[in-house]
Design a protein around this motif. Structure first.
Motif, PDB file in Angstrom:
ATOM      1  N   ALA A 111      20.720  63.304  31.398  1.00  0.00           N
ATOM      2  CA  ALA A 111      22.032  63.389  32.555  1.00  0.00           C
ATOM      3  C   ALA A 111      21.861  62.052  33.341  1.00  0.00           C
ATOM      4  CB  ALA A 111      21.509  64.753  32.469  1.00  0.00           C
ATOM      5  N   GLU A 112      23.144  61.464  33.655  1.00  0.00           N
ATOM      6  CA  GLU A 112      24.158  61.181  34.927  1.00  0.00           C
ATOM      7  C   GLU A 112      25.152  60.748  35.034  1.00  0.00           C
ATOM      8  OE1 GLU A 112      23.546  58.407  37.529  1.00  0.00           O
ATOM      9  OE2 GLU A 112      21.911  58.281  36.330  1.00  0.00           O
ATOM     10  N   ASP A 113      25.236  61.477  35.705  1.00  0.00           N
ATOM     11  CA  ASP A 113      26.741  61.295  36.138  1.00  0.00           C
ATOM     12  C   ASP A 113      27.257  60.104  36.545  1.00  0.00           C
ATOM     13  OD1 ASP A 113      25.355  60.846  38.734  1.00  0.00           O
ATOM     14  OD2 ASP A 113      26.421  62.479  39.665  1.00  0.00           O
ATOM     15  N   ASP A 114      26.766  58.758  36.735  1.00  0.00           N
ATOM     16  CA  ASP A 114      27.243  57.290  37.457  1.00  0.00           C
ATOM     17  C   ASP A 114      27.545  57.112  35.650  1.00  0.00           C
ATOM     18  OD1 ASP A 114      26.827  54.489  37.397  1.00  0.00           O
ATOM     19  OD2 ASP A 114      27.392  54.940  39.305  1.00  0.00           O
ATOM     20  N   ASN A 115      28.372  57.091  35.562  1.00  0.00           N
ATOM     21  CA  ASN A 115      29.737  56.331  33.965  1.00  0.00           C
ATOM     22  C   ASN A 115      28.707  54.560  33.789  1.00  0.00           C
ATOM     23  OD1 ASN A 115      30.895  58.795  33.538  1.00  0.00           O
ATOM     24  ND2 ASN A 115      32.634  57.327  34.645  1.00  0.00           N
ATOM     25  N   ASP A 116      29.061  53.732  34.966  1.00  0.00           N
ATOM     26  CA  ASP A 116      27.786  52.217  34.249  1.00  0.00           C
ATOM     27  C   ASP A 116      27.020  52.950  34.747  1.00  0.00           C
ATOM     28  OD1 ASP A 116      30.427  51.451  34.575  1.00  0.00           O
ATOM     29  OD2 ASP A 116      29.961  50.681  36.928  1.00  0.00           O
ATOM     30  N   MET A 117      25.739  53.050  35.228  1.00  0.00           N
ATOM     31  CA  MET A 117      24.402  53.086  34.618  1.00  0.00           C
ATOM     32  C   MET A 117      24.337  53.998  33.685  1.00  0.00           C
ATOM     33  SD  MET A 117      21.500  53.712  36.193  1.00  0.00           S
ATOM     34  CE  MET A 117      20.954  53.148  37.663  1.00  0.00           C
ATOM     35  N   ARG A 132      26.034  54.231  30.567  1.00  0.00           N
ATOM     36  CA  ARG A 132      26.348  53.272  29.351  1.00  0.00           C
ATOM     37  C   ARG A 132      24.842  52.041  30.059  1.00  0.00           C
ATOM     38  NH1 ARG A 132      31.101  52.197  31.253  1.00  0.00           N
ATOM     39  NH2 ARG A 132      30.499  50.774  32.768  1.00  0.00           N
ATOM     40  N   PHE A 133      24.148  51.595  31.120  1.00  0.00           N
ATOM     41  CA  PHE A 133      23.213  50.735  30.184  1.00  0.00           C
ATOM     42  C   PHE A 133      22.273  51.110  30.005  1.00  0.00           C
ATOM     43  CE2 PHE A 133      26.012  48.364  34.297  1.00  0.00           C
ATOM     44  CZ  PHE A 133      25.978  46.804  33.437  1.00  0.00           C
ATOM     45  N   LEU A 134      21.853  52.638  30.877  1.00  0.00           N
ATOM     46  CA  LEU A 134      21.023  53.173  30.690  1.00  0.00           C
ATOM     47  C   LEU A 134      20.996  54.195  28.392  1.00  0.00           C
ATOM     48  CD1 LEU A 134      19.982  55.656  32.838  1.00  0.00           C
ATOM     49  CD2 LEU A 134      18.950  53.904  32.519  1.00  0.00           C
ATOM     50  N   VAL A 135      21.676  54.173  28.425  1.00  0.00           N
ATOM     51  CA  VAL A 135      21.910  54.518  26.416  1.00  0.00           C
ATOM     52  C   VAL A 135      21.784  53.346  26.576  1.00  0.00           C
ATOM     53  CG1 VAL A 135      23.813  54.837  24.836  1.00  0.00           C
ATOM     54  CG2 VAL A 135      22.733  56.186  26.741  1.00  0.00           C
ATOM     55  N   LYS A 136      22.823  51.586  26.264  1.00  0.00           N
ATOM     56  CA  LYS A 136      22.128  50.997  25.613  1.00  0.00           C
ATOM     57  C   LYS A 136      20.823  50.169  25.846  1.00  0.00           C
ATOM     58  CE  LYS A 136      24.357  46.119  25.189  1.00  0.00           C
ATOM     59  NZ  LYS A 136      24.598  45.329  25.783  1.00  0.00           N
ATOM     60  N   ALA A 137      20.318  50.222  26.533  1.00  0.00           N
ATOM     61  CA  ALA A 137      18.377  49.505  26.651  1.00  0.00           C
ATOM     62  C   ALA A 137      17.786  50.675  25.754  1.00  0.00           C
ATOM     63  CB  ALA A 137      18.198  49.980  28.235  1.00  0.00           C
ATOM     64  N   LEU A 138      18.312  52.081  26.034  1.00  0.00           N
ATOM     65  CA  LEU A 138      17.604  53.132  25.204  1.00  0.00           C
ATOM     66  C   LEU A 138      17.081  53.067  23.938  1.00  0.00           C
ATOM     67  CD1 LEU A 138      17.361  56.012  27.555  1.00  0.00           C
ATOM     68  CD2 LEU A 138      15.093  54.721  27.271  1.00  0.00           C
ATOM     69  N   HIS A 150      23.862  62.176  25.457  1.00  0.00           N
ATOM     70  CA  HIS A 150      24.035  61.281  26.951  1.00  0.00           C
ATOM     71  C   HIS A 150      25.029  62.297  27.568  1.00  0.00           C
ATOM     72  CE1 HIS A 150      27.099  58.328  25.849  1.00  0.00           C
ATOM     73  NE2 HIS A 150      26.121  58.254  24.823  1.00  0.00           N
ATOM     74  N   PHE A 151      24.940  62.882  28.519  1.00  0.00           N
ATOM     75  CA  PHE A 151      25.290  63.461  29.403  1.00  0.00           C
ATOM     76  C   PHE A 151      25.678  63.045  30.856  1.00  0.00           C
ATOM     77  CE2 PHE A 151      24.338  65.523  25.960  1.00  0.00           C
ATOM     78  CZ  PHE A 151      25.062  66.397  25.297  1.00  0.00           C
ATOM     79  N   ASP A 152      27.081  63.596  31.289  1.00  0.00           N
ATOM     80  CA  ASP A 152      27.773  63.022  32.705  1.00  0.00           C
ATOM     81  C   ASP A 152      27.354  64.284  33.893  1.00  0.00           C
ATOM     82  OD1 ASP A 152      29.516  64.663  32.278  1.00  0.00           O
ATOM     83  OD2 ASP A 152      31.179  63.295  32.735  1.00  0.00           O
ATOM     84  N   ASN A 153      26.515  65.059  33.356  1.00  0.00           N
ATOM     85  CA  ASN A 153      26.419  65.937  34.227  1.00  0.00           C
ATOM     86  C   ASN A 153      24.706  67.299  33.684  1.00  0.00           C
ATOM     87  OD1 ASN A 153      27.655  68.979  33.126  1.00  0.00           O
ATOM     88  ND2 ASN A 153      30.004  67.560  32.814  1.00  0.00           N
ATOM     89  N   HIS A 179      14.828  47.515  37.318  1.00  0.00           N
ATOM     90  CA  HIS A 179      14.876  47.492  36.203  1.00  0.00           C
ATOM     91  C   HIS A 179      14.849  47.566  35.224  1.00  0.00           C
ATOM     92  CE1 HIS A 179      14.336  43.420  33.086  1.00  0.00           C
ATOM     93  NE2 HIS A 179      14.475  42.953  34.094  1.00  0.00           N
ATOM     94  N   LEU A 180      15.718  47.885  33.572  1.00  0.00           N
ATOM     95  CA  LEU A 180      15.503  48.586  32.640  1.00  0.00           C
ATOM     96  C   LEU A 180      14.681  48.389  31.563  1.00  0.00           C
ATOM     97  CD1 LEU A 180      20.048  47.681  31.188  1.00  0.00           C
ATOM     98  CD2 LEU A 180      18.317  49.591  32.179  1.00  0.00           C
ATOM     99  N   ARG A 181      13.889  46.979  31.468  1.00  0.00           N
ATOM    100  CA  ARG A 181      12.550  46.480  30.890  1.00  0.00           C
ATOM    101  C   ARG A 181      11.835  48.294  31.653  1.00  0.00           C
ATOM    102  NH1 ARG A 181      11.896  46.223  26.481  1.00  0.00           N
ATOM    103  NH2 ARG A 181       9.716  47.015  26.699  1.00  0.00           N
TER     104      ARG A 181
END
Length: 121
Positions: free
Chosen positions: A7-13, A15-21, A30-33, A105-107
């Protein structure tokens, strides 16, 4: 590997988290709220809740509190720029929740997720 609810409301953040995971092999919903994430938690179990603290509709602390009521075994990690809020004793945040302060860092995120999910195994 593990199922993660993000759950992360910042779209860019988000997207980065989903890709890394996902690159690390995790199944990520994933959800925006917080409210939407909570509804999903009621439908199926997850091993880890990864949530921002400051979000619309339901903040991350309330989401984490409700998640641990539904499933006492769920692991909780807060990702936030407001770590002090989560650490306050009266915040009602789950006691064993991990806090990862932004920026990170995503790592580092993936490493912390791996550690938390290995503890569950």
């Amino acid at each position: 590997m593990g199922k993660i609810l993000l759950a992360e409301d910042d779209n860019d953040m988000r997207r980065f988290l989903v890709k890394a995971l996902q690159t690390a092999g995790y199944d990520v919903a994933h959800f925006d709220n917080g409210l939407s994430a909570y509804h999903r938690l009621r439908e199926e179990p997850f091993e880890l809740l990864l949530t921002d603290i400051v979000m619309p509709e339901m903040d991350g602390i309330e989401l984490a509190r409700r998640a641990t009521e539904l499933d006492p075994d769920i692991k909780v990690m807060f990702i936030t720029g407001f770590a002090a809020v989560a650490l306050q004793p009266d915040s009602q945040a789950p006691k064993d929740a991990k806090i990862l302060s932004k920026p990170f860092h995503l790592r580092d995120l993936v490493n912390e997720v791996e550690k938390m999910l290995q503890q569950a195994a």
